[in-house]
Design an enzyme around this catalytic site. Structure first.
Site, PDB file in Angstrom:
ATOM      1  N   SER A 119       2.434   9.280  26.140  1.00  0.00           N
ATOM      2  CA  SER A 119       3.741   8.743  24.991  1.00  0.00           C
ATOM      3  C   SER A 119       4.173   9.718  24.421  1.00  0.00           C
ATOM      4  O   SER A 119       5.538   9.503  24.359  1.00  0.00           O
ATOM      5  CB  SER A 119       3.523   7.745  24.346  1.00  0.00           C
ATOM      6  N   HIS A 140       4.777   8.149  32.769  1.00  0.00           N
ATOM      7  CA  HIS A 140       4.192   6.894  31.734  1.00  0.00           C
ATOM      8  C   HIS A 140       4.356   5.307  31.695  1.00  0.00           C
ATOM      9  O   HIS A 140       5.662   5.053  32.232  1.00  0.00           O
ATOM     10  CB  HIS A 140       5.653   7.705  30.635  1.00  0.00           C
ATOM     11  N   GLU A 152       8.032   5.670  34.094  1.00  0.00           N
ATOM     12  CA  GLU A 152       9.245   6.998  33.740  1.00  0.00           C
ATOM     13  C   GLU A 152       8.125   8.303  34.380  1.00  0.00           C
ATOM     14  O   GLU A 152       6.784   8.884  33.847  1.00  0.00           O
ATOM     15  CB  GLU A 152       9.092   7.114  31.603  1.00  0.00           C
ATOM     16  N   ASN A 190      11.366   5.251  24.513  1.00  0.00           N
ATOM     17  CA  ASN A 190      10.860   5.788  23.386  1.00  0.00           C
ATOM     18  C   ASN A 190      12.366   6.995  22.654  1.00  0.00           C
ATOM     19  O   ASN A 190      12.059   6.694  21.142  1.00  0.00           O
ATOM     20  CB  ASN A 190       9.495   6.538  22.976  1.00  0.00           C
TER      21      ASN A 190
HETATM   22  N1  LIG Z   1      -0.633   1.957  24.112  1.00  0.00           N
HETATM   23  C1  LIG Z   1       0.087   1.983  24.431  1.00  0.00           C
HETATM   24  O1  LIG Z   1       0.865   0.776  24.353  1.00  0.00           O
HETATM   25  C2  LIG Z   1       0.380   3.161  25.209  1.00  0.00           C
HETATM   26  C3  LIG Z   1       1.749   2.794  25.643  1.00  0.00           C
HETATM   27  C4  LIG Z   1       1.965   4.044  26.531  1.00  0.00           C
HETATM   28  C5  LIG Z   1       1.263   5.327  27.180  1.00  0.00           C
HETATM   29  N2  LIG Z   1       0.195   5.501  26.679  1.00  0.00           N
HETATM   30  C6  LIG Z   1      -0.633   6.585  26.124  1.00  0.00           C
HETATM   31  O2  LIG Z   1      -1.618   6.192  26.797  1.00  0.00           O
HETATM   32  C7  LIG Z   1      -2.834   6.932  26.354  1.00  0.00           C
HETATM   33  C8  LIG Z   1      -4.135   6.001  26.428  1.00  0.00           C
HETATM   34  O3  LIG Z   1      -3.486   5.190  25.124  1.00  0.00           O
HETATM   35  P1  LIG Z   1      -5.065   3.665  25.236  1.00  0.00           P
HETATM   36  O4  LIG Z   1      -3.700   2.706  24.065  1.00  0.00           O
HETATM   37  O5  LIG Z   1      -4.735   3.431  26.616  1.00  0.00           O
HETATM   38  O6  LIG Z   1      -6.022   4.363  24.626  1.00  0.00           O
HETATM   39  P2  LIG Z   1      -7.298   3.517  24.110  1.00  0.00           P
HETATM   40  O7  LIG Z   1      -7.686   4.401  22.746  1.00  0.00           O
HETATM   41  O8  LIG Z   1      -7.169   2.580  24.497  1.00  0.00           O
HETATM   42  O9  LIG Z   1      -7.753   4.468  25.052  1.00  0.00           O
HETATM   43  C9  LIG Z   1      -8.753   5.629  25.233  1.00  0.00           C
HETATM   44  C10 LIG Z   1      -9.844   6.422  26.491  1.00  0.00           C
HETATM   45  O10 LIG Z   1     -10.182   7.381  26.540  1.00  0.00           O
HETATM   46  C11 LIG Z   1     -11.498   7.633  26.361  1.00  0.00           C
HETATM   47  N3  LIG Z   1     -11.324   9.576  25.999  1.00  0.00           N
HETATM   48  C12 LIG Z   1     -10.738   9.724  25.406  1.00  0.00           C
HETATM   49  N4  LIG Z   1     -10.927  11.184  25.579  1.00  0.00           N
HETATM   50  C13 LIG Z   1     -11.573  11.386  26.712  1.00  0.00           C
HETATM   51  C14 LIG Z   1     -12.023  12.350  26.938  1.00  0.00           C
HETATM   52  N5  LIG Z   1     -11.689  13.932  27.023  1.00  0.00           N
HETATM   53  N6  LIG Z   1     -12.522  12.381  28.249  1.00  0.00           N
HETATM   54  C15 LIG Z   1     -12.529  10.774  29.324  1.00  0.00           C
HETATM   55  N7  LIG Z   1     -11.952   9.770  28.601  1.00  0.00           N
HETATM   56  C16 LIG Z   1     -12.102  10.298  27.429  1.00  0.00           C
HETATM   57  C17 LIG Z   1     -11.769   6.625  25.004  1.00  0.00           C
HETATM   58  O11 LIG Z   1     -13.433   5.863  24.882  1.00  0.00           O
HETATM   59  C18 LIG Z   1     -11.531   5.679  25.248  1.00  0.00           C
HETATM   60  O12 LIG Z   1     -11.351   4.806  26.004  1.00  0.00           O
HETATM   61  C19 LIG Z   1      -2.745   8.227  25.501  1.00  0.00           C
HETATM   62  O13 LIG Z   1      -2.216   8.559  25.458  1.00  0.00           O
HETATM   63  C20 LIG Z   1      -1.002   7.457  24.834  1.00  0.00           C
HETATM   64  O14 LIG Z   1      -0.097   7.826  24.370  1.00  0.00           O
HETATM   65  C21 LIG Z   1      -0.118   3.620  25.506  1.00  0.00           C
END
Ligand SMILES: NC(=O)c1ccc[n+]([C@@H]2O[C@H](COP(=O)([O-])OP(=O)(O)OC[C@H]3O[C@@H](n4cnc5c(N)ncnc54)[C@H](O)[C@@H]3O)[C@@H](O)[C@H]2O)c1
Length: 390
Positions: A119, A140, A152, A190
């Site tokens: 993000s 994204h 995106e 954003n």
């Molecule tokens: N939550 C949102 O609203 C949102 C929206 C758009 C983008 N994002 C982006 O998406 C990404 C994930 O966000 P999320 O909310 O799903 O996070 P989350 O914490 O729910 O999930 C992340 C997952 O990645 C796993 N993980 C961590 N390191 C790892 C690795 N090296 N190899 C494999 N798995 C690994 C963790 O165990 C976890 O299950 C982030 O970059 C975030 O900025 C989030």
């Protein structure tokens, strides 16, 4: 069959949603996560979500079954099959993402696209961990990915045209609407949305109007949620972190200076719905308690000597002027097209109008004059008009 195989690394909220999207569109999705059992749990969560759609009559049960059958789990990164594209959705940490991209480069075929769902991180910086930055791209997705239509498609400095075109084609094949932009802080949504929150917090902090007045005024202008009910829903901490990250990444541009009132909310643990208290107070069942939140943090009703109509008008007018300014500035700097900015804001935030189109209709000269007035009232650079306003 590598053409239709999509690897998804990180099986949290976003990874699960992305696997769901890809599989529902007919591709094979292979999920992996470092946390033991996480990918299996995500797959079973997707199964539950599909089951709910079937129960509501929104999905045929054979379609749900075939979607779930297209989702597989790989025990480790090395167990991912050769993929057409791998989408990374691990935690938001540059070092972790760089390590992962280096590992993906070592294990995936040269023609696999390597995509990140970051993000806020710079795509060029993530790609720098590889020897093949031409195939690294941002995809994204918005949360919840199965519902939100916008993606995106973000190009780093070395992302090739071929990668960009393939990424756009995948996003369309998955039933989503892509927009493209450079790896500018906050990308489109954003970034352009910052003043929607910033202006509201400033007006509240100055005691010019109460939170319910500001929310009602912006809803009245066609926005689906007021800025305070929305930030309480998103989480004040999450919203503040995004804003602070854009501020830091733009060299502390005064346009994005965090507002003390929001920092205080977060410091007090008043994070919004999830903590039971944000700008507003919430009951245990999540419903809003009618009184505005903590008196120490949220000013009371607006100054009775000033007519409410003109105050609320001011909140709306200055918010729209600032949204137009951000949108026009992004286009002026060559980060995204007018059409993509307008589509992104309508699909990503459900704004009633695309801000560029809105500004053109109001008159860029009118918006520039409003900003110049604000700039005079509040010097410091926050309200400087974009050269793109003419
Ligand atoms: N939550 C949102 O609203 C949102 C929206 C758009 C983008 N994002 C982006 O998406 C990404 C994930 O966000 P999320 O909310 O799903 O996070 P989350 O914490 O729910 O999930 C992340 C997952 O990645 C796993 N993980 C961590 N390191 C790892 C690795 N090296 N190899 C494999 N798995 C690994 C963790 O165990 C976890 O299950 C982030 O970059 C975030 O900025 C989030």
């Amino acid at each position: 069959m590598s053409e239709t195989t999509v690897g998804v690394v990180g099986a949290g909220a976003m990874g699960a949603g992305i696997a769901h999207v890809v599989a529902a569109a007919g591709a094979r999705a292979v999920l992996t996560d470092v946390r033991p059992g996480a990918a299996e749990a995500a797959r079973s969560g997707i199964g539950d979500a599909l089951g709910r759609l079937v129960a509501k009559g929104r999905l045929a049960s054979d379609a749900a079954e075939s979607t779930l059958a297209r989702i597989e789990v790989a025990a480790t990164l090395g167990d991912l099959p050769p993929c057409a594209v791998v989408v990374e959705a691990i935690r938001e940490d540059l070092g972790d993402k760089q390590d992962l991209f280096a590992a993906l480069e070592a294990t995936q075929p040269r023609d696999a696209l390597l995509a990140t769902n970051t993000s806020s991180l710079d795509i060029t910086a993530i790609a720098a961990a590889t020897h093949t930055p031409d195939r690294v791209v941002g995809l994204h997705f918005f949360n919840p990915a199965p519902v939100m239509r916008l993606v995106e498609v973000v190009h780093g400095r070395q992302t090739s045209q071929d990668t960009l075109e393939r990424a756009l084609a995948y996003v369309r094949a998955w039933g989503k609407t892509p927009v493209t932009c450079t790896s500018t802080p906050g990308f489109i949504v954003n970034r352009v949305a910052r003043p929607y929150y910033g202006e509201a917090f400033r007006v509240l902090e100055e005691g010019l109007a109460s939170a319910p007045e500001i929310d009602a005024a912006l809803r009245g202008a066609g926005f689906p949620m007021g800025p305070f009910e929305l930030t309480d829903l998103i989480g004040q901490d999450v919203n503040l972190a995004v804003g602070t990250s854009v501020w830091e990444q733009t060299g502390r541009d005064p346009r994005y200076t965090p507002v003390r009132l929001q920092q205080d909310l977060v410091a007090h643990g008043h994070l919004g719905r999830k903590s039971g208290q944000g700008i507003y107070a919430y009951a245990a069942d999540g419903s809003r308690v009618e009184e505005p939140g903590s008196e120490a943090l949220a000013p009371g009703p607006s100054d009775p000597s000033t007519p409410a109509a003109s105050l609320t008008h001011d909140v709306v007018a200055r918010t729209i002027a600032m949204l137009v300014n951000e949108a026009v500035d992004l286009v002026h700097r060559g980060e995204a097209s007018e059409a993509d900015v307008d589509v992104a804001m309508q699909l990503g935030t459900r704004y009633p109008r695309g801000p560029v189109e809105w500004g053109r209709e109001l008159g860029f000269d009118v918006v520039a004059r409003q900003l110049a007035e604000l700039d005079e009232a509040y010097p410091g650079g926050r309200y400087r008009p974009s050269p793109g306003l003419g």
